[in-house]
Design a protein around this motif. Sequence first.
Motif, PDB file in Angstrom:
ATOM      1  N   GLU A 248       0.305  -1.134   0.076  1.00 19.74           N
ATOM      2  CA  GLU A 248      -0.093  -0.062   0.105  1.00 19.74           C
ATOM      3  C   GLU A 248       0.883   1.456  -0.226  1.00 19.74           C
ATOM      4  OE1 GLU A 248      -2.554   0.925   3.716  1.00 19.74           O
ATOM      5  OE2 GLU A 248      -0.905   0.431   4.892  1.00 19.74           O
ATOM      6  N   HIS A 249       2.162   0.871   0.160  1.00 17.82           N
ATOM      7  CA  HIS A 249       2.807   2.257   0.538  1.00 17.82           C
ATOM      8  C   HIS A 249       3.266   2.869  -1.127  1.00 17.82           C
ATOM      9  CE1 HIS A 249       5.421   3.160   4.289  1.00 17.82           C
ATOM     10  NE2 HIS A 249       4.938   1.252   4.149  1.00 17.82           N
ATOM     11  N   ASP A 250       3.261   2.049  -1.910  1.00 16.36           N
ATOM     12  CA  ASP A 250       3.350   2.911  -3.133  1.00 16.36           C
ATOM     13  C   ASP A 250       3.277   1.947  -4.341  1.00 16.36           C
ATOM     14  OD1 ASP A 250       5.183   3.500  -6.002  1.00 16.36           O
ATOM     15  OD2 ASP A 250       5.288   5.224  -4.816  1.00 16.36           O
ATOM     16  N   PRO A 251       2.717   2.257  -5.947  1.00 14.47           N
ATOM     17  CA  PRO A 251       2.537   1.533  -6.846  1.00 14.47           C
ATOM     18  C   PRO A 251       3.179   0.211  -7.472  1.00 14.47           C
ATOM     19  CG  PRO A 251       1.180   3.307  -7.190  1.00 14.47           C
ATOM     20  CD  PRO A 251       2.446   3.845  -6.014  1.00 14.47           C
ATOM     21  N   PHE A 276      -7.362  -8.680   0.564  1.00 12.25           N
ATOM     22  CA  PHE A 276      -7.370  -7.419  -0.613  1.00 12.25           C
ATOM     23  C   PHE A 276      -8.267  -6.667  -0.563  1.00 12.25           C
ATOM     24  CE2 PHE A 276      -8.021  -6.387  -5.052  1.00 12.25           C
ATOM     25  CZ  PHE A 276      -7.028  -4.943  -5.052  1.00 12.25           C
ATOM     26  N   GLU A 277      -9.343  -7.377  -0.337  1.00 17.03           N
ATOM     27  CA  GLU A 277     -11.281  -6.901  -0.886  1.00 17.03           C
ATOM     28  C   GLU A 277     -11.396  -5.691   0.356  1.00 17.03           C
ATOM     29  OE1 GLU A 277     -12.779  -7.661  -3.400  1.00 17.03           O
ATOM     30  OE2 GLU A 277     -11.187  -8.736  -4.193  1.00 17.03           O
ATOM     31  N   LYS A 278     -10.835  -5.923   1.609  1.00 16.08           N
ATOM     32  CA  LYS A 278     -11.189  -5.396   2.736  1.00 16.08           C
ATOM     33  C   LYS A 278     -10.350  -4.347   2.971  1.00 16.08           C
ATOM     34  CE  LYS A 278     -12.950  -9.185   5.465  1.00 16.08           C
ATOM     35  NZ  LYS A 278     -12.412  -9.899   6.820  1.00 16.08           N
ATOM     36  N   ALA A 279      -9.117  -3.907   1.884  1.00 17.05           N
ATOM     37  CA  ALA A 279      -8.163  -3.636   2.106  1.00 17.05           C
ATOM     38  C   ALA A 279      -8.188  -1.421   1.209  1.00 17.05           C
ATOM     39  CB  ALA A 279      -6.643  -2.893   1.529  1.00 17.05           C
ATOM     40  N   PRO A 280      -8.506  -0.491   1.898  1.00 14.64           N
ATOM     41  CA  PRO A 280      -8.897   0.826   1.458  1.00 14.64           C
ATOM     42  C   PRO A 280      -7.774   0.990   0.011  1.00 14.64           C
ATOM     43  CG  PRO A 280      -8.413   0.958   3.917  1.00 14.64           C
ATOM     44  CD  PRO A 280      -7.484  -0.464   3.225  1.00 14.64           C
ATOM     45  N   LYS A 282      -6.820  -0.587  -2.708  1.00  9.65           N
ATOM     46  CA  LYS A 282      -6.642  -0.650  -3.349  1.00  9.65           C
ATOM     47  C   LYS A 282      -6.321  -0.600  -4.843  1.00  9.65           C
ATOM     48  CE  LYS A 282     -11.098  -3.540  -2.143  1.00  9.65           C
ATOM     49  NZ  LYS A 282     -11.624  -3.163  -1.343  1.00  9.65           N
ATOM     50  N   GLU A 283      -6.231   0.471  -5.276  1.00  7.54           N
ATOM     51  CA  GLU A 283      -5.590   0.898  -6.771  1.00  7.54           C
ATOM     52  C   GLU A 283      -4.119   0.748  -6.575  1.00  7.54           C
ATOM     53  OE1 GLU A 283      -5.454   4.530  -9.727  1.00  7.54           O
ATOM     54  OE2 GLU A 283      -6.915   4.541  -7.800  1.00  7.54           O
ATOM     55  N   ILE A 284      -3.688   0.801  -5.286  1.00  3.42           N
ATOM     56  CA  ILE A 284      -1.822   0.927  -4.911  1.00  3.42           C
ATOM     57  C   ILE A 284      -1.312  -0.583  -4.744  1.00  3.42           C
ATOM     58  CG2 ILE A 284      -0.265   1.897  -3.907  1.00  3.42           C
ATOM     59  CD1 ILE A 284      -1.688   4.721  -2.868  1.00  3.42           C
ATOM     60  N   ILE A 285      -2.521  -0.923  -4.213  1.00  2.61           N
ATOM     61  CA  ILE A 285      -2.173  -2.428  -3.671  1.00  2.61           C
ATOM     62  C   ILE A 285      -1.797  -3.262  -5.263  1.00  2.61           C
ATOM     63  CG2 ILE A 285      -2.708  -4.408  -2.417  1.00  2.61           C
ATOM     64  CD1 ILE A 285      -3.729  -1.951  -0.550  1.00  2.61           C
ATOM     65  N   GLN A 286      -3.040  -3.328  -5.913  1.00  5.14           N
ATOM     66  CA  GLN A 286      -3.192  -3.886  -7.385  1.00  5.14           C
ATOM     67  C   GLN A 286      -1.948  -3.168  -7.893  1.00  5.14           C
ATOM     68  OE1 GLN A 286      -6.972  -3.256  -9.246  1.00  5.14           O
ATOM     69  NE2 GLN A 286      -7.066  -6.033  -9.443  1.00  5.14           N
ATOM     70  N   LYS A 287      -1.458  -2.293  -7.656  1.00  6.27           N
ATOM     71  CA  LYS A 287      -0.472  -1.939  -8.668  1.00  6.27           C
ATOM     72  C   LYS A 287       1.269  -2.955  -8.121  1.00  6.27           C
ATOM     73  CE  LYS A 287      -2.157   1.783 -11.483  1.00  6.27           C
ATOM     74  NZ  LYS A 287      -2.532   3.307 -11.759  1.00  6.27           N
ATOM     75  N   ALA A 288       1.338  -2.773  -6.965  1.00  2.07           N
ATOM     76  CA  ALA A 288       2.042  -3.018  -6.603  1.00  2.07           C
ATOM     77  C   ALA A 288       2.716  -4.382  -6.201  1.00  2.07           C
ATOM     78  CB  ALA A 288       2.312  -2.745  -4.691  1.00  2.07           C
ATOM     79  N   LEU A 289       0.997  -5.156  -6.794  1.00  2.00           N
ATOM     80  CA  LEU A 289       1.066  -6.261  -6.370  1.00  2.00           C
ATOM     81  C   LEU A 289       1.271  -6.962  -7.833  1.00  2.00           C
ATOM     82  CD1 LEU A 289      -2.164  -7.527  -4.853  1.00  2.00           C
ATOM     83  CD2 LEU A 289       0.842  -7.896  -3.495  1.00  2.00           C
TER      84      LEU A 289
END
Length: 415
Positions: A248-251, A276-280, A282-289
Amino acid sequence: MLKELDVRNWVAKRRSGFSDVSDSVSEIINNVRENGDSALFEYAKKFDNVELSELRVTEDEIEDSYENVDMRLVESLIEAEARITEFHEYQKKDDLWLRNVAFGLTLGVKTTPLFRVGCYIPGGRASYPSTALMTVIPARVAGVSEICACTPPPVNPLTLVGFDIAGVSEIYKTGGAQAVAAMALGTESVKPVDKIVGPGNVFVTAAKMMLREYAEIDFPAGPSEIGIIADSSANPAFIAADILAQAEHDPNAACVLVTTKKSLAEKVSEEVKKQFEKAPRKEIIQKALLNSGFIICDTLEDAISVTDEIAPEHLSIQVYDSLYVLNKVKNAGSIFVGPYAPVACGDYASGTNHVLPTAGYSKVYSGLNVSHFTKTSTVQIIDRDGLEEIGDIVETLAEAEGLFAHAESVRIRRR
């Protein structure tokens, strides 16, 4: 949700981001060099959508920031400051030590703080008062005379409170590569510094690396990372939570699970999907993943070797014999041992520093500490007896190298 990774490709990709932005960063540096404050105003409008008339944060702005911050947050920052200060006080060295190594020959080291340093604190996606503490406190503990800080506008009141608690009031409203250029080169408002510390995106990190001839830096500290060594004893939910916390830090953040059990990697991947479904964010996390995944090793020793090749910013050890791995592993910025040591503790309140080398640079750099803000001079106190002790050696070697005046500078004293 997590994919299997090739370790060498992953490391190479982490390093490539800095060169990808070098042309853009060079343009920004040259603009700041030629136009000073006006370039910083231009970039504040272009990148931060903020119109500025002055760069330096005023004392009134710092005082007013407390009115906009919950007292519980202020108290938490004060407690964190105390823990971080205590840990960094342990790192202080004697200002001067001397040791008699032979009759008439005394050697030692004199440690001196740097005079002026600059701290970079990111902004944009979040407020980072913790980074204000992490960069300023070790400089303060080291005894640095002048500490300035740069952070992107508009500056969050919470960040200003963090600066005030850390003990710095020279704060400038500028971020990105342009802030690094201002601290390295100087502008009408910003006096140049001797050294620049602090984390940032690839633009900030590239600027730090490109401006080292003007101001030394701590180390490349780009987008965040975590490496996790885990075996069958690990809790998949804990590992997934650590991955999402880093993502969640950064894409451009990246997370790598290194394990001997493919079944664990599969369970962690399922947990990542669920949490992930509960993470606020999401957009950043999805890219980082997309930058993240797992590596399967045959043995724990192989897992340690792979992790040393990755040299992650943060290393979490979640195995049955965690102290064995701690003793064996060589390359990591900060190490978190056991299932109840989330990286978030080091980010805020354990007392260790969260400004750490990324992109494999922990192979050669240490995380931010008091020694980054000092320099040492060797000392020799030699009387006539001491000169007699080593005089023949010096004369012999100096003449062998053809440096006859060196030899004579000793001989003339011995006559």
